[in-house]
Scaffold this motif. Structure first.
Motif, PDB file in Angstrom:
ATOM      1  N   MET A   1       0.849  -1.200   0.000  1.00  0.00           N
ATOM      2  CA  MET A   1       0.000   0.000   0.000  1.00  0.00           C
ATOM      3  C   MET A   1       0.879   1.242   0.000  1.00  0.00           C
ATOM      4  O   MET A   1       1.906   1.291   0.685  1.00  0.00           O
ATOM      5  CB  MET A   1      -0.889   0.001   1.246  1.00  0.00           C
ATOM      6  CG  MET A   1      -1.782   1.219   1.396  1.00  0.00           C
ATOM      7  SD  MET A   1      -2.776   1.087   2.917  1.00  0.00           S
ATOM      8  CE  MET A   1      -3.660   2.648   2.861  1.00  0.00           C
ATOM      9  N   ARG A   2       0.483   2.238  -0.784  1.00  0.00           N
ATOM     10  CA  ARG A   2       1.124   3.548  -0.659  1.00  0.00           C
ATOM     11  C   ARG A   2       0.391   4.294   0.449  1.00  0.00           C
ATOM     12  O   ARG A   2      -0.801   4.582   0.334  1.00  0.00           O
ATOM     13  CB  ARG A   2       1.080   4.340  -1.970  1.00  0.00           C
ATOM     14  CG  ARG A   2       1.876   5.648  -1.869  1.00  0.00           C
ATOM     15  CD  ARG A   2       1.901   6.400  -3.176  1.00  0.00           C
ATOM     16  NE  ARG A   2       2.714   5.749  -4.199  1.00  0.00           N
ATOM     17  CZ  ARG A   2       4.036   5.861  -4.276  1.00  0.00           C
ATOM     18  NH1 ARG A   2       4.704   6.566  -3.364  1.00  0.00           N
ATOM     19  NH2 ARG A   2       4.696   5.249  -5.241  1.00  0.00           N
ATOM     20  N   THR A   3       1.112   4.588   1.512  1.00  0.00           N
ATOM     21  CA  THR A   3       0.475   5.120   2.711  1.00  0.00           C
ATOM     22  C   THR A   3       0.354   6.654   2.647  1.00  0.00           C
ATOM     23  O   THR A   3       1.020   7.387   3.380  1.00  0.00           O
ATOM     24  CB  THR A   3       1.250   4.690   3.972  1.00  0.00           C
ATOM     25  OG1 THR A   3       2.655   4.978   3.795  1.00  0.00           O
ATOM     26  CG2 THR A   3       1.087   3.201   4.212  1.00  0.00           C
ATOM     27  N   HIS A   4      -0.528   7.116   1.746  1.00  0.00           N
ATOM     28  CA  HIS A   4      -0.807   8.548   1.669  1.00  0.00           C
ATOM     29  C   HIS A   4      -1.280   9.052   3.029  1.00  0.00           C
ATOM     30  O   HIS A   4      -2.022   8.364   3.734  1.00  0.00           O
ATOM     31  CB  HIS A   4      -1.891   8.820   0.622  1.00  0.00           C
ATOM     32  CG  HIS A   4      -1.423   8.584  -0.781  1.00  0.00           C
ATOM     33  ND1 HIS A   4      -0.458   9.372  -1.374  1.00  0.00           N
ATOM     34  CD2 HIS A   4      -1.789   7.656  -1.709  1.00  0.00           C
ATOM     35  CE1 HIS A   4      -0.254   8.940  -2.620  1.00  0.00           C
ATOM     36  NE2 HIS A   4      -1.045   7.905  -2.836  1.00  0.00           N
ATOM     37  N   ARG A   5      -0.911  10.273   3.374  1.00  0.00           N
ATOM     38  CA  ARG A   5      -1.272  10.791   4.690  1.00  0.00           C
ATOM     39  C   ARG A   5      -2.770  10.945   4.873  1.00  0.00           C
ATOM     40  O   ARG A   5      -3.275  10.862   5.992  1.00  0.00           O
ATOM     41  CB  ARG A   5      -0.544  12.121   4.925  1.00  0.00           C
ATOM     42  CG  ARG A   5       0.944  11.904   5.220  1.00  0.00           C
ATOM     43  CD  ARG A   5       1.737  13.174   5.325  1.00  0.00           C
ATOM     44  NE  ARG A   5       3.114  12.855   5.693  1.00  0.00           N
ATOM     45  CZ  ARG A   5       4.140  13.675   5.515  1.00  0.00           C
ATOM     46  NH1 ARG A   5       3.941  14.874   4.963  1.00  0.00           N
ATOM     47  NH2 ARG A   5       5.343  13.311   5.882  1.00  0.00           N
ATOM     48  N   VAL A   6      -3.509  11.154   3.788  1.00  0.00           N
ATOM     49  CA  VAL A   6      -4.967  11.262   3.922  1.00  0.00           C
ATOM     50  C   VAL A   6      -5.583   9.903   4.258  1.00  0.00           C
ATOM     51  O   VAL A   6      -6.751   9.835   4.649  1.00  0.00           O
ATOM     52  CB  VAL A   6      -5.613  11.823   2.632  1.00  0.00           C
ATOM     53  CG1 VAL A   6      -5.183  13.264   2.405  1.00  0.00           C
ATOM     54  CG2 VAL A   6      -5.282  10.941   1.441  1.00  0.00           C
ATOM     55  N   TRP A   7      -4.810   8.829   4.099  1.00  0.00           N
ATOM     56  CA  TRP A   7      -5.296   7.494   4.426  1.00  0.00           C
ATOM     57  C   TRP A   7      -4.801   7.026   5.798  1.00  0.00           C
ATOM     58  O   TRP A   7      -4.955   5.855   6.150  1.00  0.00           O
ATOM     59  CB  TRP A   7      -4.834   6.487   3.372  1.00  0.00           C
ATOM     60  CG  TRP A   7      -5.438   6.743   2.007  1.00  0.00           C
ATOM     61  CD1 TRP A   7      -6.535   7.502   1.717  1.00  0.00           C
ATOM     62  CD2 TRP A   7      -4.969   6.217   0.768  1.00  0.00           C
ATOM     63  NE1 TRP A   7      -6.782   7.490   0.374  1.00  0.00           N
ATOM     64  CE2 TRP A   7      -5.844   6.703  -0.247  1.00  0.00           C
ATOM     65  CE3 TRP A   7      -3.917   5.379   0.387  1.00  0.00           C
ATOM     66  CZ2 TRP A   7      -5.681   6.388  -1.589  1.00  0.00           C
ATOM     67  CZ3 TRP A   7      -3.755   5.064  -0.939  1.00  0.00           C
ATOM     68  CH2 TRP A   7      -4.630   5.562  -1.932  1.00  0.00           C
ATOM     69  N   LEU A   8      -4.196   7.942   6.546  1.00  0.00           N
ATOM     70  CA  LEU A   8      -3.657   7.611   7.863  1.00  0.00           C
ATOM     71  C   LEU A   8      -4.448   8.331   8.955  1.00  0.00           C
ATOM     72  O   LEU A   8      -4.891   9.469   8.771  1.00  0.00           O
ATOM     73  CB  LEU A   8      -2.181   7.999   7.958  1.00  0.00           C
ATOM     74  CG  LEU A   8      -1.228   7.366   6.930  1.00  0.00           C
ATOM     75  CD1 LEU A   8       0.182   7.912   7.099  1.00  0.00           C
ATOM     76  CD2 LEU A   8      -1.229   5.848   7.056  1.00  0.00           C
ATOM     77  N   SER A   9      -4.597   7.675  10.081  1.00  0.00           N
ATOM     78  CA  SER A   9      -5.327   8.266  11.200  1.00  0.00           C
ATOM     79  C   SER A   9      -4.386   9.034  12.106  1.00  0.00           C
ATOM     80  O   SER A   9      -3.159   8.980  11.947  1.00  0.00           O
ATOM     81  CB  SER A   9      -6.015   7.159  12.011  1.00  0.00           C
ATOM     82  OG  SER A   9      -5.031   6.305  12.601  1.00  0.00           O
TER      83      SER A   9
END
Length: 265
Positions: free
Chosen positions: A109-117
Motif C-alpha cells: 500500500m502507498r500510505t498517503h497521509r490522507v489514508w492515515l489516522s
C-alpha cells in the motif's frame, strides 16, 4: 513470495520467543510482555529482506525494482501498524500476524497521509492506516495463511507439565512423542523442550530406542534420506531437521521397511 514471507514471519516470531533459552513457544504466553510482542515487527523487516534476497537500503527499509519500500508488521491482528514520518506517502509492505490463530496476511500500500489516522501522529509522528483505506486501496500479496504449526501448542496443560517437568530430558522426550504421534515436530520445538541443557539432541536420540522397544513408536528424522522417504509414505513431508513418531503398526499396514535405529549425530 508466499513461501518466503511465511518463512520470514515464522522466523521473526521464533526469534523473539527464543524458545531454546526461555521455554516459550507462544506469543500469547503471559511470560511474553507487550514490548517483546511489538519487537516482532522490528525483527520481521530483517527476515523479509533476507528471505526475499533484498538489501537494507535507506532512507526506508529496502528497495524493490528500484523503488523505496517500508516494511511494517504487527502482531495485534487487523490494521494496527504504525507508519513513521519518513514512510508516509511511500510504498509499504504491511504484514499482520494473528498470534491466536497462528496465521498472517500481507498487503502492499502507498500510505498517503490522507489514508492515515491520528492527525499529526504520536510523539514520534507515527500514524496508522485507516481500516477503510487498507480495504479499498491496499493490494493483497498474501491472503490469510497459516504459519508453520507449533506442535507444543497441541499439548494439554497436564501434558505440558510432564514435557517440561524436571524428570530428565530423555524421559520428557519419550513423553513428548507419545503425546504427539504422527505429528511433525521441528527442531526448534525440541530445542525449546531441552532449554538450558548442553546438547539436548543427544537425549532425543537416546529416546528413540525407548520409544521403539517399549511403546512401538518409530521416530523418523529428516536428516536421513530413507527416513524422509518413509515419512512421506505416511503423509508427512519432513524437513532436514524435523522429527515424527509413527506407530510401528502403520509400517506393517503399508509394507514400509523400518529404518535402522540411529542414535549418532
Amino acid at each position: 513470495m508466499l513461501t518466503e514471507l511465511r518463512t520470514a514471519t515464522d522466523e521473526a516470531v521464533r526469534y523473539v520467543l527464543d524458545g531454546a533459552r526461555t521455554w516459550r513457544f507462544d506469543l500469547l504466553d503471559p511470560k511474553v510482555d507487550s514490548d517483546e510482542r511489538s519487537s516482532v515487527g522490528t525483527k520481521l523487516q530483517y527476515h523479509i529482506i533476507e528471505r526475499l534476497g533484498l538489501a537494507k537500503v535507506p532512507p526506508l527499509d529496502t528497495q524493490i525494482v528500484g523503488l523505496p519500500v517500508e516494511i511494517k508488521g504487527t502482531v495485534r491482528g487487523g490494521y494496527s501498524w504504525m507508519i513513521p514520518r519518513e514512510g508516509q506517502r511511500q510504498i509499504t509492505l504491511l504484514v499482520s500476524i494473528d498470534a491466536r490463530n497462528t496465521r498472517f496476511v500481507a498487503w502492499l500500500m502507498r500510505t498517503h497521509r490522507v489514508w492515515l489516522s491520528g492527525g499529526a501522529g504520536n510523539q514520534d509522528k507515527k500514524r496508522s492506516p485507516l481500516v477503510d483505506a487498507v480495504r479499498n486501496f491496499a493490494r493483497p500479496l498474501v491472503d490469510w495463511t497459516d504459519l508453520p504449526p507449533e506442535p507444543l501448542r497441541l499439548l494439554t496443560r497436564e501434558q505440558l507439565n510432564v514435557v517440561f517437568a524436571s524428570s530428565g530430558l530423555r524421559n520428557r522426550a519419550v513423553a513428548l512423542f507419545r503425546f504427539l504421534p504422527d505429528i511433525v515436530i521441528p527442531r526448534s520445538s525440541l530445542a525449546t523442550v531441552g532449554t538450558g541443557l548442553h546438547d539436548p539432541m543427544k537425549r532425543f536420540r537416546e529416546a528413540k530406542g525407548i520409544l521403539r522397544s517399549r511403546f512401538d513408536l518409530i521416530d523418523l528424522v529428516g536428516k536421513w534420506v530413507d527416513e524422509r522417504q518413509a515419512a512421506k509414505k505416511f503423509g508427512h513431508n519432513i524437513g532436514n531437521e524435523d522429527w515424527v513418531a509413527v506407530p510401528r503398526e502403520r509400517f506393517a499396514e503399508l509394507s514400509v521397511a523400518i529404518p535402522p535405529l540411529r542414535t549418532s549425530n
